[in-house]
Design a protein around this motif. Structure first.
Motif, PDB file in Angstrom:
ATOM      1  N   TYR A 614       6.936   7.152  35.469  1.00 20.68           N
ATOM      2  CA  TYR A 614       6.371   8.334  34.814  1.00 20.68           C
ATOM      3  C   TYR A 614       6.793   8.320  33.345  1.00 20.68           C
ATOM      4  O   TYR A 614       7.865   7.821  32.982  1.00 20.68           O
ATOM      5  CB  TYR A 614       6.827   9.628  35.488  1.00 20.68           C
ATOM      6  CG  TYR A 614       8.246   9.625  35.992  1.00 20.68           C
ATOM      7  CD1 TYR A 614       9.342   9.628  35.111  1.00 20.68           C
ATOM      8  CD2 TYR A 614       8.518   9.629  37.360  1.00 20.68           C
ATOM      9  CE1 TYR A 614      10.643   9.628  35.588  1.00 20.68           C
ATOM     10  CE2 TYR A 614       9.822   9.617  37.838  1.00 20.68           C
ATOM     11  CZ  TYR A 614      10.879   9.624  36.946  1.00 20.68           C
ATOM     12  OH  TYR A 614      12.167   9.624  37.411  1.00 20.68           O
ATOM     13  N   ALA A 615       5.943   8.834  32.491  1.00 16.17           N
ATOM     14  CA  ALA A 615       6.180   8.802  31.046  1.00 16.17           C
ATOM     15  C   ALA A 615       7.045   9.986  30.626  1.00 16.17           C
ATOM     16  O   ALA A 615       6.609  10.870  29.867  1.00 16.17           O
ATOM     17  CB  ALA A 615       4.857   8.801  30.292  1.00 16.17           C
ATOM     18  N   ALA A 616       8.259  10.026  31.124  1.00 12.40           N
ATOM     19  CA  ALA A 616       9.198  11.098  30.797  1.00 12.40           C
ATOM     20  C   ALA A 616      10.608  10.587  31.020  1.00 12.40           C
ATOM     21  O   ALA A 616      10.818   9.555  31.674  1.00 12.40           O
ATOM     22  CB  ALA A 616       8.925  12.337  31.654  1.00 12.40           C
ATOM     23  N   ASP A 617      11.598  11.302  30.478  1.00  9.63           N
ATOM     24  CA  ASP A 617      13.009  10.941  30.605  1.00  9.63           C
ATOM     25  C   ASP A 617      13.625  11.816  31.694  1.00  9.63           C
ATOM     26  O   ASP A 617      13.653  13.045  31.577  1.00  9.63           O
ATOM     27  CB  ASP A 617      13.704  11.183  29.263  1.00  9.63           C
ATOM     28  CG  ASP A 617      15.147  10.695  29.257  1.00  9.63           C
ATOM     29  OD1 ASP A 617      15.701  10.480  30.350  1.00  9.63           O
ATOM     30  OD2 ASP A 617      15.705  10.546  28.158  1.00  9.63           O
ATOM     31  N   ASP A 618      14.137  11.173  32.781  1.00  5.04           N
ATOM     32  CA  ASP A 618      14.746  11.966  33.850  1.00  5.04           C
ATOM     33  C   ASP A 618      16.246  12.166  33.643  1.00  5.04           C
ATOM     34  O   ASP A 618      16.933  12.687  34.522  1.00  5.04           O
ATOM     35  CB  ASP A 618      14.465  11.342  35.230  1.00  5.04           C
ATOM     36  CG  ASP A 618      15.045   9.935  35.389  1.00  5.04           C
ATOM     37  OD1 ASP A 618      16.035   9.600  34.710  1.00  5.04           O
ATOM     38  OD2 ASP A 618      14.509   9.161  36.206  1.00  5.04           O
ATOM     39  N   LYS A 619      16.759  11.698  32.485  1.00  2.00           N
ATOM     40  CA  LYS A 619      18.150  11.937  32.048  1.00  2.00           C
ATOM     41  C   LYS A 619      19.178  11.024  32.696  1.00  2.00           C
ATOM     42  O   LYS A 619      20.361  11.134  32.406  1.00  2.00           O
ATOM     43  CB  LYS A 619      18.576  13.395  32.290  1.00  2.00           C
ATOM     44  CG  LYS A 619      17.611  14.447  31.747  1.00  2.00           C
ATOM     45  CD  LYS A 619      17.370  14.289  30.258  1.00  2.00           C
ATOM     46  CE  LYS A 619      16.427  15.386  29.736  1.00  2.00           C
ATOM     47  NZ  LYS A 619      16.072  15.175  28.319  1.00  2.00           N
ATOM     48  N   PHE A 620      18.748  10.107  33.591  1.00  2.00           N
ATOM     49  CA  PHE A 620      19.723   9.252  34.277  1.00  2.00           C
ATOM     50  C   PHE A 620      19.292   7.794  34.183  1.00  2.00           C
ATOM     51  O   PHE A 620      18.302   7.392  34.799  1.00  2.00           O
ATOM     52  CB  PHE A 620      19.876   9.659  35.744  1.00  2.00           C
ATOM     53  CG  PHE A 620      20.419  11.049  35.932  1.00  2.00           C
ATOM     54  CD1 PHE A 620      21.780  11.296  35.808  1.00  2.00           C
ATOM     55  CD2 PHE A 620      19.563  12.109  36.209  1.00  2.00           C
ATOM     56  CE1 PHE A 620      22.282  12.580  35.977  1.00  2.00           C
ATOM     57  CE2 PHE A 620      20.053  13.383  36.388  1.00  2.00           C
ATOM     58  CZ  PHE A 620      21.432  13.624  36.263  1.00  2.00           C
ATOM     59  N   VAL A 621      20.058   6.998  33.407  1.00  4.64           N
ATOM     60  CA  VAL A 621      19.784   5.569  33.317  1.00  4.64           C
ATOM     61  C   VAL A 621      20.067   4.897  34.655  1.00  4.64           C
ATOM     62  O   VAL A 621      19.324   4.027  35.105  1.00  4.64           O
ATOM     63  CB  VAL A 621      20.637   4.927  32.198  1.00  4.64           C
ATOM     64  CG1 VAL A 621      20.613   3.401  32.315  1.00  4.64           C
ATOM     65  CG2 VAL A 621      20.110   5.350  30.839  1.00  4.64           C
ATOM     66  N   GLY A 622      21.170   5.311  35.295  1.00  5.43           N
ATOM     67  CA  GLY A 622      21.531   4.791  36.602  1.00  5.43           C
ATOM     68  C   GLY A 622      21.356   5.861  37.656  1.00  5.43           C
ATOM     69  O   GLY A 622      20.362   6.598  37.660  1.00  5.43           O
ATOM     70  N   THR A 623      22.322   5.959  38.567  1.00  6.88           N
ATOM     71  CA  THR A 623      22.246   6.965  39.622  1.00  6.88           C
ATOM     72  C   THR A 623      22.493   8.364  39.053  1.00  6.88           C
ATOM     73  O   THR A 623      23.016   8.529  37.949  1.00  6.88           O
ATOM     74  CB  THR A 623      23.289   6.676  40.713  1.00  6.88           C
ATOM     75  OG1 THR A 623      24.589   6.649  40.113  1.00  6.88           O
ATOM     76  CG2 THR A 623      23.013   5.348  41.391  1.00  6.88           C
ATOM     77  N   ALA A 624      22.128   9.363  39.838  1.00  9.03           N
ATOM     78  CA  ALA A 624      22.359  10.766  39.496  1.00  9.03           C
ATOM     79  C   ALA A 624      23.224  11.385  40.588  1.00  9.03           C
ATOM     80  O   ALA A 624      23.288  10.865  41.713  1.00  9.03           O
ATOM     81  CB  ALA A 624      21.028  11.508  39.398  1.00  9.03           C
ATOM     82  N   PRO A 625      23.938  12.479  40.296  1.00 10.38           N
ATOM     83  CA  PRO A 625      24.661  13.174  41.376  1.00 10.38           C
ATOM     84  C   PRO A 625      23.708  13.507  42.513  1.00 10.38           C
ATOM     85  O   PRO A 625      22.547  13.881  42.275  1.00 10.38           O
ATOM     86  CB  PRO A 625      25.189  14.442  40.685  1.00 10.38           C
ATOM     87  CG  PRO A 625      25.284  14.072  39.243  1.00 10.38           C
ATOM     88  CD  PRO A 625      24.117  13.151  38.990  1.00 10.38           C
ATOM     89  N   VAL A 626      24.147  13.349  43.747  1.00  9.00           N
ATOM     90  CA  VAL A 626      23.263  13.601  44.884  1.00  9.00           C
ATOM     91  C   VAL A 626      22.753  15.033  44.841  1.00  9.00           C
ATOM     92  O   VAL A 626      23.467  15.952  44.443  1.00  9.00           O
ATOM     93  CB  VAL A 626      23.980  13.316  46.220  1.00  9.00           C
ATOM     94  CG1 VAL A 626      24.413  11.857  46.295  1.00  9.00           C
ATOM     95  CG2 VAL A 626      25.162  14.241  46.422  1.00  9.00           C
ATOM     96  N   GLY A 627      21.502  15.226  45.210  1.00  5.16           N
ATOM     97  CA  GLY A 627      20.918  16.560  45.233  1.00  5.16           C
ATOM     98  C   GLY A 627      20.477  17.075  43.881  1.00  5.16           C
ATOM     99  O   GLY A 627      20.187  18.268  43.742  1.00  5.16           O
ATOM    100  N   SER A 628      20.380  16.194  42.873  1.00 10.19           N
ATOM    101  CA  SER A 628      20.011  16.639  41.523  1.00 10.19           C
ATOM    102  C   SER A 628      18.520  16.889  41.358  1.00 10.19           C
ATOM    103  O   SER A 628      18.104  17.401  40.312  1.00 10.19           O
ATOM    104  CB  SER A 628      20.458  15.601  40.488  1.00 10.19           C
ATOM    105  OG  SER A 628      21.857  15.457  40.459  1.00 10.19           O
ATOM    106  N   PHE A 629      17.724  16.548  42.351  1.00  9.65           N
ATOM    107  CA  PHE A 629      16.272  16.676  42.234  1.00  9.65           C
ATOM    108  C   PHE A 629      15.731  17.518  43.396  1.00  9.65           C
ATOM    109  O   PHE A 629      15.102  16.989  44.329  1.00  9.65           O
ATOM    110  CB  PHE A 629      15.623  15.289  42.208  1.00  9.65           C
ATOM    111  CG  PHE A 629      15.966  14.483  40.989  1.00  9.65           C
ATOM    112  CD1 PHE A 629      15.119  14.441  39.899  1.00  9.65           C
ATOM    113  CD2 PHE A 629      17.165  13.785  40.929  1.00  9.65           C
ATOM    114  CE1 PHE A 629      15.448  13.708  38.762  1.00  9.65           C
ATOM    115  CE2 PHE A 629      17.511  13.054  39.810  1.00  9.65           C
ATOM    116  CZ  PHE A 629      16.651  13.025  38.710  1.00  9.65           C
ATOM    117  N   PRO A 630      15.958  18.843  43.341  1.00  7.05           N
ATOM    118  CA  PRO A 630      15.523  19.708  44.456  1.00  7.05           C
ATOM    119  C   PRO A 630      14.017  19.716  44.655  1.00  7.05           C
ATOM    120  O   PRO A 630      13.527  20.032  45.748  1.00  7.05           O
ATOM    121  CB  PRO A 630      16.048  21.086  44.048  1.00  7.05           C
ATOM    122  CG  PRO A 630      16.230  21.011  42.563  1.00  7.05           C
ATOM    123  CD  PRO A 630      16.632  19.603  42.278  1.00  7.05           C
ATOM    124  N   GLY A 631      13.250  19.334  43.623  1.00 11.68           N
ATOM    125  CA  GLY A 631      11.798  19.295  43.778  1.00 11.68           C
ATOM    126  C   GLY A 631      11.332  18.228  44.747  1.00 11.68           C
ATOM    127  O   GLY A 631      10.200  18.263  45.220  1.00 11.68           O
TER     128      GLY A 631
END
Length: 713
Positions: A614-631
């Motif tokens: 997707y053409a957007a920045d999700d703020k995480f180059v690597g992994t993210a804290p679990v549960g960071s994407f409730p959507g």
């Protein structure tokens, strides 16, 4: 292999910075072979380029290369245990001076000639004398034992023919070393190249019609497998006994198909006037049966039966296949007496095949004894109350489908008797009898998923989803599964207690076809994304762990890894949604995948560019804290079932059956199924719950973590 010219212009070039191409050896249906010199070792090697795949679409190349890497690993494992299989030394791809893309294998250099050069007829004059059954047996004994060893590993060749036996030295006599060539290549061509060639209109045959078994012409006779090798080997033996005249006669494909399926004329020795005993003829009748259910199940059974019919009293035992027919004699692993296992069981040890009595002598022609073929391994779709047994079988590469149903309606309390009228001093309190609760409780941190039938896999024609086809119906029993991926903090707590092996601090995966410099650069870049020991990533998913480490963690905590069917069902949901969150396209609101931040990071590290999901920045180059994407949460409240990290599942990788009731083709190697996409996934299809990939169980990479499952209490 036919004479060939250097049509790719490789003579005089240097491949992979170490193989100096010297001359063309020959060309066959699958490829062209060059003699080369290994510049480091200063010794000759054979470089086989697979020309049949040179027109493969770009999007299919990665999948094709993965298949060839598996075959190279298979060859190495098999040839280390027998001199009867040619050794694989290296694998890769090259681009010719004319711009043609070619996969290649580097094999040991063999001095000698193919068996087909020794037998046959030139203008009616035989190149080889007629031989008795015993002479032929002694000549091909080493090859047969090598094939029996391969069958013991669950691997079939599927293209047994004189051209694929290579005779070392300058004499064709008992005691000569004969090696099996092109092991597994026919299977790769069948399972990989057919898909690749559809885009170009090119067609190749994955077997040689002159030596084809009935099931290779028409799958209604059964699936291909080790029993196919038995049939083809029997044809080769008959040809040797005839002095080089093939057992199947014809000039066109359809003529060979008729000859191999003709029940009125089987290509056994006596059909061609060869003198044999009744016992030997009976062995060939069984080996050359039209239906696979009537045939020897593997080379070990065939060769041992032939040795017995030839009355070779001191013939050494041959290892049999892991799945065998009826009762198989196997060692108990402790040096004690032999024990038996039932049909279809997968054995932890390689079984020893003892010398069987020769078949009952008959006067030909007689029908073959009907034998049940090896029971196919069924994809694990549910795991019931015997999880410990299933876990033990998984450890030896087995999967069991427990076809029972759990749950049920709660027992109703008995109706109270009619109340009697009494005179009492005070009313007694009413006592309520609660019905027992169904067993739906799950361990802390898990949710309960109700089982049901669902359609697993996909009908999508996208190349990245090729391994998830076809769509097929499975049954899932109720299970529990972690809400979140296992975090770095939880895993390190387990390792600090000494109950789990420490996670790796580096990212590692097999080099495969990559150049060493590119592989080293990628490992160095991705190692920085391993989470173990990084304080600020305690709540990120643990990564850089092997399958065995993930499996051990779940067992220590009273659970298990989920089956891939459970994982897909949990991600898909009971309503069959397109993505875990619904039908909307993937976005930074739904999952941690490769966005613009990923593209920029890869450029900074000098890695090959990719298009973002997707053409957007999700703020995480690597992994993210679990549960960071409730959507991206599922209907059961599960987080990160796609994105963040791929996740290990319990299952060994096997292709799905292509026909209802047909066993899945065997897949060699130590591969386990990973599911769910990762933070560096750039293709939207990586968000599809059907997505599945094989991954080396010993790899520990930045992009793979896990979560646990359990059976309801």
């Amino acid at each position: 292999m036919a004479e060939a010219v250097d049509r790719f212009g490789l003579v005089g070039t240097l491949v992979a910075d170490k193989y100096s191409i010297e001359r063309v050896v020959g060309e066959g249906g699958f490829g062209i072979v060059y003699r080369a010199n290994h510049r480091i070792w200063d010794e000759p090697v054979a470089v086989k380029c697979f020309t049949a795949l040179s027109n493969a679409p770009v999007e299919m190349r990665e999948e094709l290369l993965e298949a060839f890497v598996r075959e190279g690993k298979l060859l190495t494992a098999l040839s280390s245990r027998t001199t009867g299989i040619v050794q694989a030394r290296d694998i890769g791809t090259l681009t010719t001076p004319n711009g043609v893309w070619l996969p290649y294998m580097v094999l040991e250099w063999l001095d000698g000639r193919p068996l087909e050069a020794w037998i046959g007829h030139d203008t009616g004059t035989p190149r080889s004398p007629e031989r008795s059954a015993l002479e032929t047996f002694n000549l091909m004994d080493g090859c047969a034992r090598a094939l029996a060893l391969a069958h013991g590993r669950g691997v079939a060749h599927r293209d047994i023919k004189p051209a694929n036996f290579f005779v070392l030295g300058d004499a064709l006599a008992p005691g000569v070393v004969i090696k099996v060539l092109d092991f597994g290549i026919a299977k790769v061509m069948q399972s990989q190249a057919r898909t690749a060639m559809q885009a170009t209109g090119t067609q190749i045959s994955s077997f040689t019609p002159t030596y084809g078994a009935p099931e290779q012409f028409d799958r209604s006779y059964g699936a291909t497998g080790p029993w196919t090798d038995v049939y083809q080997m029997a044809l080769v033996l008959v040809e040797i006994m005839r002095g080089g005249l093939p057992a199947l006669e014809g000039e066109q494909f359809i003529q060979f198909a008729f000859a191999t399926q003709n029940t009125q004329r089987r290509p056994t020795p006596r059909t061609f006037g060869i003198t044999t005993s009744d016992a030997v003829e009976a062995v060939f009748q069984k080996a050359l049966a039209v239906k696979v259910v009537d045939r020897y199940a593997n080379m070990g059974e065939f060769w041992t039966g032939l040795a017995a019919a030839l009355e070779l009293k001191e013939y050494p035992a041959i290892q049999a296949a892991e799945t065998t027919i009826g009762q198989t004699v196997v060692p108990d692993g402790q040096g004690g007496p032999l024990k038996t296992r039932g049909s279809g069981e997968l054995l932890a040890q390689q079984p020893v095949m003892t010398m069987s009595a020769p078949p009952t002598p008959v006067s030909p022609p007689v029908p073959s004894t009907v034998v049940t073929p090896p029971a196919p391994t069924v994809k694990p779709m549910a795991i019931g109350a015997i999880a410990a047994v299933v876990g033990a079988l998984v450890a030896i590469g087995a999967a069991v489908f427990i076809a029972t149903r759990g749950g049920g309606e709660a027992e109703k309390p008995p109706e109270p008797p009619p109340a009697e009228t009494k005179v009492v001093d005070a009313p007694k309190p009413e006592v309520k009898v609660e019905p027992p609760k169904p067993p739906t409780s799950c361990p802390e941190g898990m949710v309960f998923v109700t089982g049901k039938n669902f359609f697993m896999g996909t009908e999508s024609e996208k190349p990245v989803l090729a391994l998830a086809r076809p769509l097929h119906k499975v049954e899932i029993r109720p299970f529990c599964i972690d809400v979140y991926e296992v975090t770095t903090e939880k895993y390190e707590t387990c390792s600090d207690k000494g109950e789990c092996k420490r996670a790796y601090r580096d990212s590692f995966w097999p080099q495969g076809s990559s150049k060493r410099a590119d592989w080293d650069k990628a490992k160095a870049a991705y190692t920085t994304l391993c989470n173990a020991g990084v304080e600020e990533r305690k709540q990120h998913p643990i990564n850089c762990i092997t399958w065995a480490q993930a499996d051990e963690y779940c067992r220590v905590h009273g659970g298990r890894l989920p089956s891939e069917a459970e994982f897909e069902f949990a991600a898909r949901g009971s309503d069959g949604r397109v993505f875990p969150w619904g039908d909307g396209a993937p976005s930074p609101e739904h999952l941690n995948a490769c966005g613009t931040e990923c593209v920029a990071w890869r450029k900074q590290k000098g890695l090959p560019p990719v298009e973002p999901m997707y053409a957007a920045d999700d703020k995480f180059v690597g992994t993210a804290p679990v549960g960071s994407f409730p959507g991206g949460k599922t209907e059961n409240g599960l987080f990160d079932l796609v994105g963040n990290v791929f996740e290990w599942t319990a299952d060994r990788f096997e292709r799905y059956p292509t026909t209802e009731g047909e066993p899945a083709p065997p897949m060699p190697g130590n591969n386990r199924v990973i599911r769910g996409g990762a933070f560096n996934s750039s293709e939207p299809e990586h968000s599809d719950p059907a997505l599945r990939f094989p991954n080396d169980a010993d790899a520990h990479t930045h992009g793979i973590g896990f979560r646990c499952a359990a059976d309801p209490r």
